[in-house]
Design a protein around this motif. Sequence first.
Motif, PDB file in Angstrom:
ATOM      1  N   PHE A  12      33.928  39.931  33.669  1.00  0.00           N
ATOM      2  CA  PHE A  12      33.768  38.679  33.696  1.00  0.00           C
ATOM      3  C   PHE A  12      32.656  38.359  32.580  1.00  0.00           C
ATOM      4  CE2 PHE A  12      33.539  39.579  38.235  1.00  0.00           C
ATOM      5  CZ  PHE A  12      34.477  38.727  38.882  1.00  0.00           C
ATOM      6  N   ARG A  74      30.580  37.690  41.403  1.00  0.00           N
ATOM      7  CA  ARG A  74      30.375  36.742  41.162  1.00  0.00           C
ATOM      8  C   ARG A  74      29.544  35.470  40.902  1.00  0.00           C
ATOM      9  NH1 ARG A  74      34.231  37.044  45.546  1.00  0.00           N
ATOM     10  NH2 ARG A  74      33.822  34.972  46.449  1.00  0.00           N
ATOM     11  N   ASP A  77      27.749  36.363  37.829  1.00  0.00           N
ATOM     12  CA  ASP A  77      29.010  35.274  37.099  1.00  0.00           C
ATOM     13  C   ASP A  77      28.856  33.978  36.803  1.00  0.00           C
ATOM     14  OD1 ASP A  77      31.127  36.106  34.729  1.00  0.00           O
ATOM     15  OD2 ASP A  77      31.918  34.725  36.058  1.00  0.00           O
ATOM     16  N   GLN A  93      36.311  29.557  42.969  1.00  0.00           N
ATOM     17  CA  GLN A  93      35.416  30.741  43.922  1.00  0.00           C
ATOM     18  C   GLN A  93      36.226  30.847  45.520  1.00  0.00           C
ATOM     19  OE1 GLN A  93      33.465  32.478  42.944  1.00  0.00           O
ATOM     20  NE2 GLN A  93      33.155  31.754  40.911  1.00  0.00           N
TER      21      GLN A  93
END
Length: 142
Positions: A12, A74, A77, A93
């Motif tokens: 990422f 995530r 990120d 997502q």
Amino acid sequence: MKFTTFALAALFPLSVAAQGAPGSHFIENWDLNADGTVTLAELEQKRGDVFYTFDSDENGFLDQEEYTYFDDARAADMEGQSAHAGGKMGRVQEGMALTFNDTNGDGQVSEAEFLAKAADWLAIIDRDESGGVTSADFGPRG
């Protein structure tokens, strides 16, 4: 554990461009040949890389603990990506969430389950149904 800050940066990467138009961060990270379109093949390849990174015990499954690390990565990120929060990015997502990928409902995600969901994920993101993800799939509808 294979998960490291370096691995997170490789999966990422952040850039100045990622701060721009909605979807640019996603496209920059998933468009492996940098042609402006994320294809199903690219989604499958990158999802394989992501799976390998977070399958810390290398047993072919992301269990609850490994998925927690994945969720945290995530979330980290997306910090500072407020222009990309919610809306279409929420659906991006969603396609990485445990509930989306755990097709047999056993509380963990096998590599086969994770890779097989790439086509369903593409269908969620590909708003214009072009067969690939481009910047046209993000932002306000025209």
